[in-house]
Design a protein around this motif. Structure first.
Motif, PDB file in Angstrom:
ATOM      1  N   THR A 230       0.816  -1.257   0.053  1.00  0.00           N
ATOM      2  CA  THR A 230      -0.046  -0.077  -0.138  1.00  0.00           C
ATOM      3  C   THR A 230       0.811   1.030   0.013  1.00  0.00           C
ATOM      4  OG1 THR A 230      -1.812   1.057   1.160  1.00  0.00           O
ATOM      5  CG2 THR A 230      -0.119   0.250   2.494  1.00  0.00           C
ATOM      6  N   SER A 231       0.334   2.554  -0.352  1.00  0.00           N
ATOM      7  CA  SER A 231       0.756   3.653  -0.203  1.00  0.00           C
ATOM      8  C   SER A 231      -0.083   4.624   0.605  1.00  0.00           C
ATOM      9  CB  SER A 231       0.966   4.342  -1.740  1.00  0.00           C
ATOM     10  OG  SER A 231       1.611   5.608  -1.332  1.00  0.00           O
ATOM     11  N   PRO A 232       0.120   4.738   2.041  1.00  0.00           N
ATOM     12  CA  PRO A 232      -0.950   5.704   2.622  1.00  0.00           C
ATOM     13  C   PRO A 232      -1.010   7.073   1.934  1.00  0.00           C
ATOM     14  CG  PRO A 232       0.784   4.439   3.988  1.00  0.00           C
ATOM     15  CD  PRO A 232       1.222   4.288   2.588  1.00  0.00           C
ATOM     16  N   PRO A 233      -1.881   7.827   2.292  1.00  0.00           N
ATOM     17  CA  PRO A 233      -2.332   9.176   1.869  1.00  0.00           C
ATOM     18  C   PRO A 233      -1.005   9.892   2.312  1.00  0.00           C
ATOM     19  CG  PRO A 233      -3.893   8.357   3.457  1.00  0.00           C
ATOM     20  CD  PRO A 233      -3.212   7.204   3.089  1.00  0.00           C
ATOM     21  N   PHE A 234      -0.478  10.585   1.500  1.00  0.00           N
ATOM     22  CA  PHE A 234       0.462  11.605   1.931  1.00  0.00           C
ATOM     23  C   PHE A 234       0.221  12.660   2.959  1.00  0.00           C
ATOM     24  CE2 PHE A 234       3.547  10.782  -1.774  1.00  0.00           C
ATOM     25  CZ  PHE A 234       3.692   9.314  -1.419  1.00  0.00           C
ATOM     26  N   MET A 235       1.267  12.868   4.085  1.00  0.00           N
ATOM     27  CA  MET A 235       1.044  13.934   4.942  1.00  0.00           C
ATOM     28  C   MET A 235       2.181  14.497   5.274  1.00  0.00           C
ATOM     29  SD  MET A 235      -1.235  15.386   7.092  1.00  0.00           S
ATOM     30  CE  MET A 235      -1.591  16.016   8.815  1.00  0.00           C
ATOM     31  N   ASN A 236       2.114  15.738   5.828  1.00  0.00           N
ATOM     32  CA  ASN A 236       3.308  16.491   6.389  1.00  0.00           C
ATOM     33  C   ASN A 236       2.970  17.677   7.532  1.00  0.00           C
ATOM     34  OD1 ASN A 236       2.678  18.782   4.930  1.00  0.00           O
ATOM     35  ND2 ASN A 236       3.517  17.786   2.916  1.00  0.00           N
ATOM     36  N   GLU A 237       4.047  18.035   7.817  1.00  0.00           N
ATOM     37  CA  GLU A 237       4.069  19.178   8.940  1.00  0.00           C
ATOM     38  C   GLU A 237       3.002  20.236   8.579  1.00  0.00           C
ATOM     39  OE1 GLU A 237       6.702  17.777   8.128  1.00  0.00           O
ATOM     40  OE2 GLU A 237       7.953  17.197   9.740  1.00  0.00           O
ATOM     41  N   TRP A 238       2.956  20.674   7.387  1.00  0.00           N
ATOM     42  CA  TRP A 238       2.219  21.864   6.898  1.00  0.00           C
ATOM     43  C   TRP A 238       0.609  21.616   6.408  1.00  0.00           C
ATOM     44  CZ3 TRP A 238       6.980  20.762   4.904  1.00  0.00           C
ATOM     45  CH2 TRP A 238       7.013  20.241   3.752  1.00  0.00           C
ATOM     46  N   ILE A 239       0.292  20.351   6.625  1.00  0.00           N
ATOM     47  CA  ILE A 239      -0.956  20.006   6.006  1.00  0.00           C
ATOM     48  C   ILE A 239      -1.758  19.743   7.521  1.00  0.00           C
ATOM     49  CG2 ILE A 239      -2.677  18.063   5.258  1.00  0.00           C
ATOM     50  CD1 ILE A 239      -0.307  17.627   3.335  1.00  0.00           C
TER      51      ILE A 239
ATOM     52  N   ASN B  44     -10.049  11.713   3.267  1.00  0.00           N
ATOM     53  CA  ASN B  44      -9.868  12.371   2.054  1.00  0.00           C
ATOM     54  C   ASN B  44      -9.682  13.931   2.221  1.00  0.00           C
ATOM     55  OD1 ASN B  44     -10.032  12.259  -0.831  1.00  0.00           O
ATOM     56  ND2 ASN B  44     -12.174  12.494  -1.161  1.00  0.00           N
ATOM     57  N   TYR B  45      -8.893  14.139   3.022  1.00  0.00           N
ATOM     58  CA  TYR B  45      -8.263  15.379   3.386  1.00  0.00           C
ATOM     59  C   TYR B  45      -9.457  16.469   3.655  1.00  0.00           C
ATOM     60  CZ  TYR B  45      -4.016  13.342   1.407  1.00  0.00           C
ATOM     61  OH  TYR B  45      -2.850  12.930   1.387  1.00  0.00           O
ATOM     62  N   SER B  46     -10.453  15.955   4.396  1.00  0.00           N
ATOM     63  CA  SER B  46     -11.451  16.756   5.046  1.00  0.00           C
ATOM     64  C   SER B  46     -11.266  16.525   6.542  1.00  0.00           C
ATOM     65  CB  SER B  46     -13.134  16.196   4.664  1.00  0.00           C
ATOM     66  OG  SER B  46     -13.143  15.054   4.989  1.00  0.00           O
ATOM     67  N   GLY B  47     -11.956  17.490   7.205  1.00  0.00           N
ATOM     68  CA  GLY B  47     -11.718  17.404   8.771  1.00  0.00           C
ATOM     69  C   GLY B  47     -10.364  18.030   9.151  1.00  0.00           C
ATOM     70  N   GLU B  48     -10.066  17.965  10.411  1.00  0.00           N
ATOM     71  CA  GLU B  48      -8.838  18.496  10.892  1.00  0.00           C
ATOM     72  C   GLU B  48      -7.780  17.340  11.350  1.00  0.00           C
ATOM     73  OE1 GLU B  48      -9.505  21.710  13.508  1.00  0.00           O
ATOM     74  OE2 GLU B  48     -10.324  22.684  12.304  1.00  0.00           O
ATOM     75  N   SER B  49      -6.751  17.612  11.240  1.00  0.00           N
ATOM     76  CA  SER B  49      -5.672  16.767  11.747  1.00  0.00           C
ATOM     77  C   SER B  49      -4.319  17.517  12.025  1.00  0.00           C
ATOM     78  CB  SER B  49      -5.437  15.478  10.658  1.00  0.00           C
ATOM     79  OG  SER B  49      -4.668  14.359  11.696  1.00  0.00           O
ATOM     80  N   SER B  50      -3.160  16.524  12.514  1.00  0.00           N
ATOM     81  CA  SER B  50      -1.880  17.278  12.452  1.00  0.00           C
ATOM     82  C   SER B  50      -0.917  16.164  12.020  1.00  0.00           C
ATOM     83  CB  SER B  50      -1.525  17.823  13.987  1.00  0.00           C
ATOM     84  OG  SER B  50      -1.702  16.518  14.723  1.00  0.00           O
ATOM     85  N   TYR B  51       0.182  16.605  12.042  1.00  0.00           N
ATOM     86  CA  TYR B  51       1.237  15.490  11.699  1.00  0.00           C
ATOM     87  C   TYR B  51       1.402  14.586  12.672  1.00  0.00           C
ATOM     88  CZ  TYR B  51       5.522  13.625   9.503  1.00  0.00           C
ATOM     89  OH  TYR B  51       6.463  12.768   8.652  1.00  0.00           O
TER      90      TYR B  51
ATOM     91  N   GLY C 282      10.869  25.713   0.525  1.00  0.00           N
ATOM     92  CA  GLY C 282      12.130  25.649   1.293  1.00  0.00           C
ATOM     93  C   GLY C 282      12.240  24.536   2.450  1.00  0.00           C
ATOM     94  N   ASP C 283      10.962  24.138   2.508  1.00  0.00           N
ATOM     95  CA  ASP C 283      11.060  23.184   3.815  1.00  0.00           C
ATOM     96  C   ASP C 283      11.088  21.771   3.383  1.00  0.00           C
ATOM     97  OD1 ASP C 283      10.704  25.402   5.723  1.00  0.00           O
ATOM     98  OD2 ASP C 283       8.728  25.463   5.139  1.00  0.00           O
ATOM     99  N   VAL C 284      11.422  20.930   4.232  1.00  0.00           N
ATOM    100  CA  VAL C 284      11.585  19.302   4.270  1.00  0.00           C
ATOM    101  C   VAL C 284      10.920  18.904   5.197  1.00  0.00           C
ATOM    102  CG1 VAL C 284      13.092  17.588   3.779  1.00  0.00           C
ATOM    103  CG2 VAL C 284      13.909  19.688   2.983  1.00  0.00           C
ATOM    104  N   SER C 285      10.013  17.881   4.732  1.00  0.00           N
ATOM    105  CA  SER C 285       9.160  16.827   5.600  1.00  0.00           C
ATOM    106  C   SER C 285       9.819  15.477   5.367  1.00  0.00           C
ATOM    107  CB  SER C 285       7.751  17.107   5.541  1.00  0.00           C
ATOM    108  OG  SER C 285       7.035  16.283   6.233  1.00  0.00           O
ATOM    109  N   THR C 286       9.829  14.563   6.453  1.00  0.00           N
ATOM    110  CA  THR C 286      10.708  13.265   6.464  1.00  0.00           C
ATOM    111  C   THR C 286       9.377  11.998   6.763  1.00  0.00           C
ATOM    112  OG1 THR C 286      11.359  13.469   8.622  1.00  0.00           O
ATOM    113  CG2 THR C 286      12.838  14.166   6.884  1.00  0.00           C
ATOM    114  N   PRO C 287       8.016  11.959   6.159  1.00  0.00           N
ATOM    115  CA  PRO C 287       7.342  10.798   6.389  1.00  0.00           C
ATOM    116  C   PRO C 287       7.958   9.677   6.240  1.00  0.00           C
ATOM    117  CG  PRO C 287       6.693  12.289   4.426  1.00  0.00           C
ATOM    118  CD  PRO C 287       7.709  13.030   5.088  1.00  0.00           C
TER     119      PRO C 287
END
Length: 223
Positions: free
Chosen positions: A111-120, A127-134, A169-174
């Motif tokens: 599988t490939s989980p849905p992508f996420m990072n610190e600025w989402i 399906n990218y509705s509602g609120e969450s955090s990294y 300019g930012d890097v996230s490391t999921p």
């Protein structure tokens, strides 16, 4: 286990017009094929708990594996069910509900989980509705793969495709963080680096996230 692959990025066919508004980040079929050929045998059962548009399932079926899938978004679940010989093996549901009594144990999860990072700030598992955090995302990944562990047969393998990201300019490391999260519930057996030729604008990387490589994280369920 090979630890590096170099592949050409691409999809086997365009999505139907009904999905024109969807962001097409399908895992390339060439990668699915290479992974299934290395880690599974004909007749093995393969599960994708984030079935998306069904690439893992259709390739598994083509290679004489039995596919199973769970997909949160109902239109995609219906589309995937239409693409395989046994539509009852596709569930419109939530990966949090694993393990599922209606599915047998499987030899492989790919599988490939849905992508996420610190600025989402939206929830990728809805399906990218509602609120969450990294931080919540990583906790959720660990919980989902605890269910994956229980769906895996003893000695089964979980293959997780993920990419690190660059943005403004930012890097996230999921890739590293997902490895840590899933490694809390399954044995981490290493990673396969995948370099991609072709794809999106070189400034954005193959998946549009800044890199022209990704990783397949390999986990095992202890006997």
């Amino acid at each position: 286990m090979r630890t590096h692959l170099s592949l050409t990025y691409g999809t086997e066919s365009p999505l139907p017009p009904a999905f024109d508004d969807d962001h097409d980040v399908r895992m390339p079929a060439v990668l699915v094929e290479r992974l299934l050929e290395e880690f599974t045998e004909p007749g093995d059962r393969v599960l994708d708990p984030f079935a998306g548009f069904g690439t893992t399932l259709t390739v598994a079926e083509r290679l004489d594996r039995e596919p199973f899938g769970v997909e949160y978004e109902h239109r995609r679940a219906e589309y995937v069910a239409e693409r395989i010989e046994r539509p009852e093996n596709v569930l419109r549901g939530d990966a949090f509900d694993l393990p599922l009594d209606r599915f047998p144990t499987v030899e492989c999860v790919l599988t490939s989980p849905p992508f996420m990072n610190e600025w989402i700030e939206s929830n990728p598992f809805e399906n990218y509705s509602g609120e969450s955090s990294y931080e919540q995302y990583l906790d959720d990944v660990e919980g989902i793969f605890a269910g994956v562990r229980d769906q895996l047969a003893p000695g089964g393998v979980a293959l997780v495709h993920v990419s690190n990201m660059k943005y403004d300019g930012d890097v996230s490391t999921p890739a590293w963080d997902v490895a840590d999260a899933v490694g809390n519930v399954l044995h981490f057996d290493g990673e396969i680096a995948v370099t991609w030729e072709g794809g999106a604008d070189e400034r954005e990387g193959t998946f549009g996230y800044g890199y022209d490589h990704s990783y397949c994280l390999v986990f095992e369920k202890a006997d």
